[in-house]
Write a protein that holds these residues in place. Structure first.
Motif, short mmCIF file in Angstrom:
data_model
loop_
_atom_site.label_atom_id
_atom_site.label_comp_id
_atom_site.label_asym_id
_atom_site.label_seq_id
_atom_site.Cartn_x
_atom_site.Cartn_y
_atom_site.Cartn_z
N GLN A 166 -25.01 -22.91 73.14
CA GLN A 166 -25.91 -23.96 72.66
C GLN A 166 -25.76 -24.14 71.15
N HIS A 167 -25.52 -25.40 70.75
CA HIS A 167 -25.33 -25.71 69.33
C HIS A 167 -25.87 -27.11 69.03
N ASP A 168 -26.05 -27.37 67.76
CA ASP A 168 -26.28 -28.72 67.27
C ASP A 168 -24.89 -29.34 67.10
N PHE A 169 -24.57 -30.33 67.93
CA PHE A 169 -23.24 -30.95 67.94
C PHE A 169 -23.20 -32.26 67.15
N THR A 170 -24.01 -32.36 66.10
CA THR A 170 -24.01 -33.58 65.29
C THR A 170 -22.61 -33.93 64.80
N THR A 171 -21.82 -32.94 64.41
CA THR A 171 -20.47 -33.18 63.90
C THR A 171 -19.61 -33.88 64.94
N ARG A 194 -11.95 -23.21 61.21
CA ARG A 194 -12.46 -24.45 60.64
C ARG A 194 -13.29 -25.22 61.66
N VAL A 195 -13.04 -25.00 62.94
CA VAL A 195 -13.87 -25.63 63.97
C VAL A 195 -15.30 -25.12 63.86
N ARG A 196 -15.45 -23.81 63.63
CA ARG A 196 -16.79 -23.24 63.43
C ARG A 196 -17.46 -23.84 62.21
N ASP A 197 -16.69 -23.97 61.13
CA ASP A 197 -17.25 -24.52 59.90
C ASP A 197 -17.67 -25.98 60.10
N PRO A 206 4.89 -30.13 70.04
CA PRO A 206 4.15 -29.17 70.86
C PRO A 206 3.00 -28.55 70.07
N LEU A 207 1.99 -28.07 70.81
CA LEU A 207 0.78 -27.51 70.21
C LEU A 207 0.66 -26.02 70.54
N ASP A 208 -0.04 -25.31 69.70
CA ASP A 208 -0.29 -23.89 69.88
C ASP A 208 -1.54 -23.72 70.74
N VAL A 209 -1.35 -23.35 72.01
CA VAL A 209 -2.47 -23.24 72.94
C VAL A 209 -3.44 -22.14 72.52
N ASP A 210 -2.92 -21.00 72.12
CA ASP A 210 -3.79 -19.88 71.75
C ASP A 210 -4.69 -20.24 70.57
N SER A 211 -4.16 -20.96 69.60
CA SER A 211 -4.98 -21.38 68.46
C SER A 211 -6.07 -22.35 68.91
N MET A 212 -5.74 -23.26 69.81
CA MET A 212 -6.75 -24.21 70.30
C MET A 212 -7.83 -23.48 71.08
N ARG A 213 -7.45 -22.49 71.86
CA ARG A 213 -8.45 -21.71 72.59
C ARG A 213 -9.37 -20.95 71.64
N ALA A 214 -8.79 -20.43 70.56
CA ALA A 214 -9.60 -19.72 69.57
C ALA A 214 -10.58 -20.68 68.89
N GLY A 215 -10.12 -21.88 68.59
CA GLY A 215 -11.01 -22.88 67.99
C GLY A 215 -12.10 -23.30 68.96
N ALA A 216 -11.73 -23.48 70.24
CA ALA A 216 -12.69 -23.92 71.24
C ALA A 216 -13.78 -22.89 71.48
N LEU A 225 -22.88 -35.69 74.58
CA LEU A 225 -23.19 -36.74 73.63
C LEU A 225 -22.10 -37.81 73.66
N HIS A 226 -22.42 -38.97 73.10
CA HIS A 226 -21.45 -40.05 73.05
C HIS A 226 -20.24 -39.65 72.19
N ASN A 227 -19.06 -39.74 72.76
CA ASN A 227 -17.79 -39.39 72.10
C ASN A 227 -17.63 -37.90 71.83
N GLN A 228 -18.46 -37.06 72.44
CA GLN A 228 -18.38 -35.63 72.16
C GLN A 228 -17.06 -35.03 72.63
N VAL A 229 -16.63 -35.37 73.84
CA VAL A 229 -15.39 -34.79 74.37
C VAL A 229 -14.20 -35.24 73.54
N ARG A 230 -14.12 -36.52 73.24
CA ARG A 230 -12.99 -37.04 72.47
C ARG A 230 -12.97 -36.49 71.05
N SER A 231 -14.14 -36.24 70.48
CA SER A 231 -14.22 -35.65 69.15
C SER A 231 -13.76 -34.20 69.18
N ILE A 232 -14.14 -33.47 70.21
CA ILE A 232 -13.74 -32.07 70.33
C ILE A 232 -12.23 -31.96 70.54
#
Length: 258
Positions: A154-159, A223-226, A138-148, A200-207
């Protein structure tokens, strides 16, 4: 030539993606072959344009395409005829609408909506096999929401962009990332809803692959921000598999199917 908008649902498993390819099956090819059986003008070289070019294995519940036909069809009858000729491919025309010549399935779109389905449980999946990404714990939903939350706006989503992405700019505006948890037998399903004008290509799957690491406790949400600020593909988490991803809807200034 009258133009028609098509709302399309498909299981992406047997296809190499939406876009027609010379040596592999595609959703676009399946729809175009069905259209060619119905309209002599289309059979002479007609093509359809779609709102999004989904990758191999990716599904859709609300893809939109448009086609120019020689014959003036009643929209309901065109949809029924297409569904007959699409059999046995796992592709269905959900709705058809007559639109003006200015409508373009891709360029008229104001937003795209994606759903990613992830199931966490120990036992292998039976009914949802090929329709979701499965993890064991199982996953921690609150942590994922905080990362999301770091990815909204608007951002540069190169990562979070594939190295073969052909978009002119990595700058995108993420309007929504919502994560829900739904109980399933002996586990939980996590549903990620993402909305933006374009992706972007593969953006959703990468996120989603990155947020899964947050939910599993391997990444701190910050770390998502970083990773985002690094603007380096190597800073991204693992790219999750395609079978959990669905193009769930496309928004237009006026809904052609309303």
């Amino acid at each position: 030539m009258p133009r028609y908008a098509l709302k399309i649902e498909y299981d992406g498993a047997p296809f190499a993606g939406w876009q027609a390819q010379a040596d592999q099956p595609s959703v676009q090819q399946s729809v175009e072959e069905a259209l060619a059986r119905l309209d002599p003008g289309f059979a002479s070289g007609g093509r359809i344009a779609a709102a999004g070019r989904t990758d191999a294995g990716v599904h859709a519940t609300g893809q939109v395409a448009h086609a120019d036909m020689q014959r003036d069809w009643d929209p309901f009858r065109l949809g029924e005829a297409l569904n007959f000729h699409l059999k046995p491919a796992p592709v269905a025309i959900l709705a058809v609408a007559r639109v003006d010549d200015q409508f373009h399935a891709r360029f008229s779109a104001m937003e795209r909506r994606y759903l990613f389905r992830l199931v966490a449980r120990r036992a292998p999946l039976t009914h949802l096999r090929g329709q979701v990404w499965q993890v064991l714990n199982p996953l921690d939903v609150d942590s994922m929401r905080a990362g999301a939350a770091h990815l909204l706006g608007q951002h540069d989503f190169t990562t979070f962009r594939s190295s073969i992405c052909q978009a002119q700019s990595p700058v995108k505006t993420m309007d929504e990332i919502t994560i829900d948890s739904v109980p399933v037998p002996h586990g939980h399903e996590y549903r990620f809803y993402l909305r933006a004008r374009s992706f972007l290509h593969n953006q959703v799957r990468s996120i989603v692959g990155t947020l899964e690491r947050v939910g599993a406790g391997s990444w701190h949400p910050d770390r998502v921000r970083d990773a985002l600020q690094a603007c380096e593909r190597s800073a991204c988490g693992p790219v999750c598999p395609p079978q959990g991803l669905y193009l769930s809807g496309v928004g237009y200034p006026q809904d052609p199917f309303a």
